[in-house]
Design an enzyme around this catalytic site. Sequence first.
Site, PDB file in Angstrom:
ATOM      1  N   CYS A   6       0.933  -1.286   0.073  1.00  0.00           N
ATOM      2  CA  CYS A   6       0.156   0.264   0.181  1.00  0.00           C
ATOM      3  C   CYS A   6       0.636   0.737  -0.607  1.00  0.00           C
ATOM      4  CB  CYS A   6      -0.735   0.044   1.516  1.00  0.00           C
ATOM      5  SG  CYS A   6      -2.283  -1.106   0.901  1.00  0.00           S
ATOM      6  N   CYS A  64      12.865  -5.635   1.957  1.00  0.00           N
ATOM      7  CA  CYS A  64      12.587  -6.223   0.792  1.00  0.00           C
ATOM      8  C   CYS A  64      13.088  -6.005   0.172  1.00  0.00           C
ATOM      9  CB  CYS A  64      10.981  -5.818   0.704  1.00  0.00           C
ATOM     10  SG  CYS A  64      10.402  -6.582  -0.670  1.00  0.00           S
ATOM     11  N   SER A 115       8.735  -0.895 -14.956  1.00  0.00           N
ATOM     12  CA  SER A 115      10.377  -1.203 -13.996  1.00  0.00           C
ATOM     13  C   SER A 115      11.643  -2.074 -14.670  1.00  0.00           C
ATOM     14  CB  SER A 115       9.280  -3.016 -12.784  1.00  0.00           C
ATOM     15  OG  SER A 115       8.775  -2.679 -13.205  1.00  0.00           O
ATOM     16  N   ASP A 174      13.077  -9.022 -18.823  1.00  0.00           N
ATOM     17  CA  ASP A 174      11.465  -8.401 -17.288  1.00  0.00           C
ATOM     18  C   ASP A 174      12.068  -8.442 -16.181  1.00  0.00           C
ATOM     19  OD1 ASP A 174       8.980  -7.845 -16.902  1.00  0.00           O
ATOM     20  OD2 ASP A 174       7.749  -9.867 -17.860  1.00  0.00           O
ATOM     21  N   ASP A 175      11.661  -7.596 -15.212  1.00  0.00           N
ATOM     22  CA  ASP A 175      11.929  -7.106 -14.372  1.00  0.00           C
ATOM     23  C   ASP A 175      11.939  -8.669 -12.883  1.00  0.00           C
ATOM     24  OD1 ASP A 175       9.288  -7.577 -12.919  1.00  0.00           O
ATOM     25  OD2 ASP A 175       9.815  -5.742 -14.167  1.00  0.00           O
ATOM     26  N   CYS A 205       4.901 -14.893   0.243  1.00  0.00           N
ATOM     27  CA  CYS A 205       5.709 -13.765   1.058  1.00  0.00           C
ATOM     28  C   CYS A 205       4.376 -13.594   2.668  1.00  0.00           C
ATOM     29  CB  CYS A 205       5.558 -12.631   0.237  1.00  0.00           C
ATOM     30  SG  CYS A 205       6.238 -11.071   0.581  1.00  0.00           S
ATOM     31  N   CYS A 220      15.746  -8.985   2.347  1.00  0.00           N
ATOM     32  CA  CYS A 220      14.908 -10.375   2.402  1.00  0.00           C
ATOM     33  C   CYS A 220      14.715 -10.671   0.975  1.00  0.00           C
ATOM     34  CB  CYS A 220      13.274 -10.140   2.896  1.00  0.00           C
ATOM     35  SG  CYS A 220      12.323 -10.790   3.066  1.00  0.00           S
ATOM     36  N   CYS A 238      11.194 -14.730  -0.699  1.00  0.00           N
ATOM     37  CA  CYS A 238      10.735 -15.743  -1.822  1.00  0.00           C
ATOM     38  C   CYS A 238      11.483 -16.444  -2.880  1.00  0.00           C
ATOM     39  CB  CYS A 238       9.470 -14.197  -2.860  1.00  0.00           C
ATOM     40  SG  CYS A 238      10.157 -13.077  -3.072  1.00  0.00           S
TER      41      CYS A 238
HETATM   42  S1  SF4 Z   1       9.340 -12.553   0.504  1.00  0.00           S
HETATM   43 FE1  SF4 Z   1       9.916 -11.413  -1.279  1.00  0.00          FE
HETATM   44  S2  SF4 Z   1       8.143 -10.103  -1.775  1.00  0.00           S
HETATM   45 FE2  SF4 Z   1       8.217 -10.943   0.805  1.00  0.00          FE
HETATM   46  S3  SF4 Z   1       9.048  -9.249   1.627  1.00  0.00           S
HETATM   47 FE3  SF4 Z   1      10.886 -11.067   0.916  1.00  0.00          FE
HETATM   48  S4  SF4 Z   1      11.606 -10.153  -0.990  1.00  0.00           S
HETATM   49 FE4  SF4 Z   1       9.416  -8.852  -0.253  1.00  0.00          FE
END
Ligand code: SF4
Length: 449
Positions: A2, A236, A287, A349-350, A386, A435, A438
């Site tokens: 958001c 992230c 992107s 592509d990103d 995620c 992080c 994913c």
């Molecule tokens: S799991 Fe992936 S999308 Fe979720 S916070 Fe971690 S890096 Fe970001």
Amino acid sequence: MCGIFAVYSQDDNEVARQIFFALMALQHRGQEAAGIAISTGVNINYKKDSGMVNQIFRERHLAELPGRFGIGHTRYSTTINKTGGRQPYQFACKLGPFAIAHNGEISNYRKTKQKLLDEGVCFFTETDTELLAHYITRSNKDTWEETLAELIREVPGAYSLVILTNNEIWALRDPLGNRLMSIGRKNDDWYIASESCCFNVIGAKNVGSVKPGSVVKIGVDGYTERSVLQYPRATCAFEYVYFARPDSQIDDVYVNEVRQRIGVELWDMTRDRFAEGEYIVSGVPESATPMAIGFANASGIRYNEIFAKNRYIHRTFIKPVDTERKSAVYLKFNPLVNNIKGQRIILIDDSIVRGNTIEHLVAVIKRAGAKEIHILVGSPEIHYPCYMGIDMRGGDEFIMNRCTPDELAQLVGADSVTFLEIERLAPAIGKSELCTACWTGSYPKELEW
Ligand code: SF4
């Protein structure tokens, strides 16, 4: 994902207008609903609705919202909180009335909610924001600062949160620093935002980021920040790759530069394959455009546009329903046939999540007469869900849980598909405390589900 925004301004005629323009700049972070809450010093007034920012607010709405303190929100729902209305929410606790707006996802939402239900708390929505508001209303602390410091100690992630009281703005960033929070300033006016790209729009300057695990107060005395708790940082990485606007800085790193460096890494991975022969390189708007430029600059391979983008169709990843995503892809990209016909194309592509977009793009490029299509992806293969605010729940949703890159190339009709190697991501971002769950399945250990 958001968008959140908060402002304290000395000019009470400007606050609603500034929030409106900032939310327009943060529209990419959520398109389902938007809202503004502004304090007159006595009351907090609200205007919020479903839809895009410029569909909701008219001049008269802004004129009806005087006050020097305000917050705003653009909404994007995750699977877990599809329902629950528009923010900012309106609450009251023993310290007085407050409005609250949130970006993120509380990783142990269900467990925590059950605990509060057992204690007799009533919930009206299925949102993490309401959960956080109940933490605040239940607190027996005597000040806002202590109440919010307690929240940070109890809830590890992931959130960036803005709170409006009658005479102050409060803001919190989770102790992992997973969610984003930038600080803006214009003379004695102060701003908090999900991304710094909105500061220029209102004539403010980006002056940094809120430290993870901090409580921020903005008021007539200016800006103060108190560090409460910090875990090993886990910002992230997907924000750098896809979500954030290229003109934003995340924790002092320019997103546009990160994407260009990813392009350089992709060239370094594939130079043996593309060194000889005539290719052009292009990026899926928007992107991946800086990635394609980075690749072109490093390789000497010519960059060219191959799509005309319909500017009035917004991001496909965050459309809430899969059928809406598909039709949005078809509306969004039109091929520049004269740039494609007879060419061997490297398309960057990103990321590839569900595979809808890339499948359509390859078909469009082929129909336009490309000789070869090689897909380079500016992030690794996504395999894991995620739990921190991005709507990626996993399982069959992820195309790379169903096939290898070679099989994906066959499936979508490309000559090859190559993903960025995971060990190249952090160097491209220029930070190691990220992080990457994913892609790797390695989640911040402070979180529970
Ligand atoms: S799991 Fe992936 S999308 Fe979720 S916070 Fe971690 S890096 Fe970001």
